[in-house]
Design a protein around this motif. Structure first.
Motif, PDB file in Angstrom:
ATOM      1  N   TRP A  85      85.054  58.570  57.012  1.00 38.44           N
ATOM      2  CA  TRP A  85      84.309  57.323  57.209  1.00 38.44           C
ATOM      3  C   TRP A  85      84.436  56.419  55.981  1.00 38.44           C
ATOM      4  O   TRP A  85      84.642  55.215  56.101  1.00 38.44           O
ATOM      5  CB  TRP A  85      82.842  57.599  57.517  1.00 38.44           C
ATOM      6  CG  TRP A  85      82.019  56.352  57.568  1.00 38.44           C
ATOM      7  CD1 TRP A  85      81.021  55.991  56.724  1.00 38.44           C
ATOM      8  CD2 TRP A  85      82.144  55.276  58.507  1.00 38.44           C
ATOM      9  NE1 TRP A  85      80.509  54.768  57.078  1.00 38.44           N
ATOM     10  CE2 TRP A  85      81.187  54.297  58.172  1.00 38.44           C
ATOM     11  CE3 TRP A  85      82.982  55.034  59.595  1.00 38.44           C
ATOM     12  CZ2 TRP A  85      81.039  53.109  58.885  1.00 38.44           C
ATOM     13  CZ3 TRP A  85      82.842  53.852  60.307  1.00 38.44           C
ATOM     14  CH2 TRP A  85      81.873  52.907  59.943  1.00 38.44           C
ATOM     15  N   GLN A  86      84.333  56.994  54.803  1.00 40.24           N
ATOM     16  CA  GLN A  86      84.482  56.188  53.589  1.00 40.24           C
ATOM     17  C   GLN A  86      85.870  55.555  53.549  1.00 40.24           C
ATOM     18  O   GLN A  86      86.019  54.392  53.184  1.00 40.24           O
ATOM     19  CB  GLN A  86      84.237  57.042  52.343  1.00 40.24           C
ATOM     20  CG  GLN A  86      84.199  56.243  51.068  1.00 40.24           C
ATOM     21  CD  GLN A  86      83.117  55.166  51.069  1.00 40.24           C
ATOM     22  OE1 GLN A  86      81.989  55.405  51.465  1.00 40.24           O
ATOM     23  NE2 GLN A  86      83.473  53.971  50.639  1.00 40.24           N
ATOM     24  N   ALA A  87      86.879  56.301  53.954  1.00 41.43           N
ATOM     25  CA  ALA A  87      88.243  55.762  53.986  1.00 41.43           C
ATOM     26  C   ALA A  87      88.368  54.642  55.014  1.00 41.43           C
ATOM     27  O   ALA A  87      89.137  53.701  54.814  1.00 41.43           O
ATOM     28  CB  ALA A  87      89.238  56.874  54.289  1.00 41.43           C
ATOM     29  N   TYR A  88      87.606  54.718  56.114  1.00 35.89           N
ATOM     30  CA  TYR A  88      87.629  53.660  57.135  1.00 35.89           C
ATOM     31  C   TYR A  88      87.093  52.341  56.578  1.00 35.89           C
ATOM     32  O   TYR A  88      87.393  51.287  57.115  1.00 35.89           O
ATOM     33  CB  TYR A  88      86.766  54.065  58.329  1.00 35.89           C
ATOM     34  CG  TYR A  88      87.459  54.841  59.417  1.00 35.89           C
ATOM     35  CD1 TYR A  88      88.404  55.818  59.148  1.00 35.89           C
ATOM     36  CD2 TYR A  88      87.138  54.608  60.750  1.00 35.89           C
ATOM     37  CE1 TYR A  88      89.005  56.532  60.156  1.00 35.89           C
ATOM     38  CE2 TYR A  88      87.741  55.323  61.767  1.00 35.89           C
ATOM     39  CZ  TYR A  88      88.674  56.278  61.475  1.00 35.89           C
ATOM     40  OH  TYR A  88      89.271  56.982  62.483  1.00 35.89           O
ATOM     41  N   LEU A  89      86.291  52.412  55.538  1.00 36.60           N
ATOM     42  CA  LEU A  89      85.676  51.207  54.969  1.00 36.60           C
ATOM     43  C   LEU A  89      86.559  50.526  53.926  1.00 36.60           C
ATOM     44  O   LEU A  89      86.233  49.435  53.468  1.00 36.60           O
ATOM     45  CB  LEU A  89      84.329  51.560  54.345  1.00 36.60           C
ATOM     46  CG  LEU A  89      83.291  52.144  55.302  1.00 36.60           C
ATOM     47  CD1 LEU A  89      82.045  52.572  54.521  1.00 36.60           C
ATOM     48  CD2 LEU A  89      82.949  51.171  56.406  1.00 36.60           C
ATOM     49  N   GLU A  90      87.647  51.159  53.548  1.00 34.89           N
ATOM     50  CA  GLU A  90      88.486  50.672  52.454  1.00 34.89           C
ATOM     51  C   GLU A  90      89.917  50.437  52.944  1.00 34.89           C
ATOM     52  O   GLU A  90      90.326  51.006  53.946  1.00 34.89           O
ATOM     53  CB  GLU A  90      88.502  51.711  51.331  1.00 34.89           C
ATOM     54  CG  GLU A  90      87.127  52.023  50.779  1.00 34.89           C
ATOM     55  CD  GLU A  90      87.086  53.245  49.881  1.00 34.89           C
ATOM     56  OE1 GLU A  90      88.138  53.918  49.715  1.00 34.89           O
ATOM     57  OE2 GLU A  90      86.016  53.540  49.352  1.00 34.89           O
ATOM     58  N   PRO A  91      90.652  49.589  52.187  1.00 35.45           N
ATOM     59  CA  PRO A  91      92.068  49.446  52.524  1.00 35.45           C
ATOM     60  C   PRO A  91      92.765  50.787  52.311  1.00 35.45           C
ATOM     61  O   PRO A  91      92.351  51.528  51.429  1.00 35.45           O
ATOM     62  CB  PRO A  91      92.576  48.418  51.520  1.00 35.45           C
ATOM     63  CG  PRO A  91      91.357  47.782  50.945  1.00 35.45           C
ATOM     64  CD  PRO A  91      90.244  48.761  51.078  1.00 35.45           C
ATOM     65  N   PRO A  92      93.768  51.114  53.049  1.00 29.71           N
ATOM     66  CA  PRO A  92      94.353  50.362  54.143  1.00 29.71           C
ATOM     67  C   PRO A  92      93.765  50.676  55.507  1.00 29.71           C
ATOM     68  O   PRO A  92      94.046  49.967  56.467  1.00 29.71           O
ATOM     69  CB  PRO A  92      95.817  50.789  54.096  1.00 29.71           C
ATOM     70  CG  PRO A  92      95.754  52.223  53.681  1.00 29.71           C
ATOM     71  CD  PRO A  92      94.590  52.286  52.697  1.00 29.71           C
ATOM     72  N   LEU A  93      92.930  51.723  55.610  1.00 31.54           N
ATOM     73  CA  LEU A  93      92.453  52.118  56.942  1.00 31.54           C
ATOM     74  C   LEU A  93      91.586  51.054  57.606  1.00 31.54           C
ATOM     75  O   LEU A  93      91.658  50.860  58.821  1.00 31.54           O
ATOM     76  CB  LEU A  93      91.713  53.454  56.891  1.00 31.54           C
ATOM     77  CG  LEU A  93      92.571  54.683  56.587  1.00 31.54           C
ATOM     78  CD1 LEU A  93      91.745  55.954  56.718  1.00 31.54           C
ATOM     79  CD2 LEU A  93      93.793  54.753  57.463  1.00 31.54           C
ATOM     80  N   HIS A  94      90.782  50.338  56.831  1.00 31.99           N
ATOM     81  CA  HIS A  94      89.926  49.315  57.422  1.00 31.99           C
ATOM     82  C   HIS A  94      90.780  48.264  58.144  1.00 31.99           C
ATOM     83  O   HIS A  94      90.547  47.953  59.313  1.00 31.99           O
ATOM     84  CB  HIS A  94      89.038  48.666  56.366  1.00 31.99           C
ATOM     85  CG  HIS A  94      88.152  47.603  56.923  1.00 31.99           C
ATOM     86  ND1 HIS A  94      87.089  47.890  57.748  1.00 31.99           N
ATOM     87  CD2 HIS A  94      88.195  46.259  56.811  1.00 31.99           C
ATOM     88  CE1 HIS A  94      86.507  46.753  58.115  1.00 31.99           C
ATOM     89  NE2 HIS A  94      87.163  45.750  57.552  1.00 31.99           N
ATOM     90  N   ALA A  95      91.768  47.728  57.463  1.00 30.67           N
ATOM     91  CA  ALA A  95      92.621  46.696  58.068  1.00 30.67           C
ATOM     92  C   ALA A  95      93.425  47.255  59.242  1.00 30.67           C
ATOM     93  O   ALA A  95      93.551  46.599  60.284  1.00 30.67           O
ATOM     94  CB  ALA A  95      93.559  46.109  57.019  1.00 30.67           C
ATOM     95  N   CYS A  96      93.952  48.455  59.096  1.00 27.93           N
ATOM     96  CA  CYS A  96      94.721  49.057  60.189  1.00 27.93           C
ATOM     97  C   CYS A  96      93.838  49.288  61.409  1.00 27.93           C
ATOM     98  O   CYS A  96      94.268  49.060  62.549  1.00 27.93           O
ATOM     99  CB  CYS A  96      95.360  50.362  59.736  1.00 27.93           C
ATOM    100  SG  CYS A  96      96.712  50.134  58.534  1.00 27.93           S
ATOM    101  N   ASN A  97      92.598  49.702  61.187  1.00 24.95           N
ATOM    102  CA  ASN A  97      91.683  49.896  62.316  1.00 24.95           C
ATOM    103  C   ASN A  97      91.326  48.578  62.986  1.00 24.95           C
ATOM    104  O   ASN A  97      91.152  48.533  64.209  1.00 24.95           O
ATOM    105  CB  ASN A  97      90.415  50.625  61.859  1.00 24.95           C
ATOM    106  CG  ASN A  97      90.636  52.107  61.706  1.00 24.95           C
ATOM    107  OD1 ASN A  97      91.503  52.690  62.342  1.00 24.95           O
ATOM    108  ND2 ASN A  97      89.860  52.735  60.850  1.00 24.95           N
ATOM    109  N   LEU A  98      91.200  47.502  62.209  1.00 28.08           N
ATOM    110  CA  LEU A  98      90.930  46.196  62.816  1.00 28.08           C
ATOM    111  C   LEU A  98      92.075  45.776  63.724  1.00 28.08           C
ATOM    112  O   LEU A  98      91.849  45.260  64.830  1.00 28.08           O
ATOM    113  CB  LEU A  98      90.694  45.140  61.733  1.00 28.08           C
ATOM    114  CG  LEU A  98      89.389  45.246  60.967  1.00 28.08           C
ATOM    115  CD1 LEU A  98      89.338  44.197  59.866  1.00 28.08           C
ATOM    116  CD2 LEU A  98      88.197  45.108  61.895  1.00 28.08           C
ATOM    117  N   ILE A  99      93.298  45.993  63.284  1.00 30.15           N
ATOM    118  CA  ILE A  99      94.465  45.669  64.113  1.00 30.15           C
ATOM    119  C   ILE A  99      94.468  46.546  65.356  1.00 30.15           C
ATOM    120  O   ILE A  99      94.730  46.087  66.468  1.00 30.15           O
ATOM    121  CB  ILE A  99      95.770  45.836  63.298  1.00 30.15           C
ATOM    122  CG1 ILE A  99      95.796  44.864  62.142  1.00 30.15           C
ATOM    123  CG2 ILE A  99      96.999  45.680  64.199  1.00 30.15           C
ATOM    124  CD1 ILE A  99      95.532  43.421  62.497  1.00 30.15           C
TER     125      ILE A  99
END
Length: 185
Positions: A85-99
């Motif tokens: 979850w912490q990784a989901y809040l930070e680049p690059p996972l946050h941006a990749c998840n938005l896409i």
């Protein structure tokens, strides 16, 4: 520069741009200008807008999977959920998840290449998460159930970031982590 190399450079630049600006409303001419090429060159390398979109979604997934594979896994499933979850809040996972969410919304409506690209992305991300939870100590007999629960839960929480803060979502994320640990045994 060989054709494959030029395509790879363009794909990387296009993916960087889409990760920064989003997928919704993507148009070839402004994208081409932003990455220093022409829309004709993008069409040459990717066939059409749909081919480019599919390649960008695939590249974003590749980056997400590589990031997860490179993360140090904690020694429990619960800690693995919280770390993820912490990784989901930070680049690059946050941006990749938005896409991913933007592509999934279009795929949900049956639009191609989104539907097929999201299906492929799901399979690759699910495999990476299974590996993550195995590294966190999940048993092979339960890892599929843990992965399905956590993948769906964290995606839902990530979508909720549109209206809620990470702090507001943390209690639910912790509950998900507890449930995943119980499922792990």
């Amino acid at each position: 520069m060989p054709e494959e190399s030029r395509r790879d450079v363009l794909l990387s630049a296009c993916t960087d741009h889409v990760l920064a600006e989003g997928l919704i409303g993507l148009s070839l001419r402004p994208l081409a200008k932003a990455v220093g090429t022409s829309d004709r060159m993008l069409i040459y390398h990717f066939g059409n807008r749909d081919g480019l979109v599919a390649a960008v979604i695939d590249e974003a997934t590749t980056r997400s999977v590589a990031h997860l594979a490179g993360m140090k896994a904690p020694r429990s499933v619960r800690a693995g959920v919280l770390t993820l979850w912490q990784a989901y809040l930070e680049p690059p996972l946050h941006a990749c998840n938005l896409i991913y969410v933007q592509a999934a919304a279009s795929g949900y409506l049956g639009k191609e290449p989104f539907r097929s690209s999201v299906r492929d992305s799901n399979a690759r991300w699910e495999a990476a998460m299974r590996d993550w939870f195995l590294r966190c100590g999940a048993s092979r007999t339960r890892v599929n159930r843990i992965t399905q629960l956590v993948e769906s839960g964290l995606l839902g929480f990530h979508v909720d970031l549109a209206t809620d803060t990470p702090a507001e979502l943390l209690r639910g994320v912790r509950d998900l982590a507890d449930a995943a640990q119980v499922l792990a045994g």
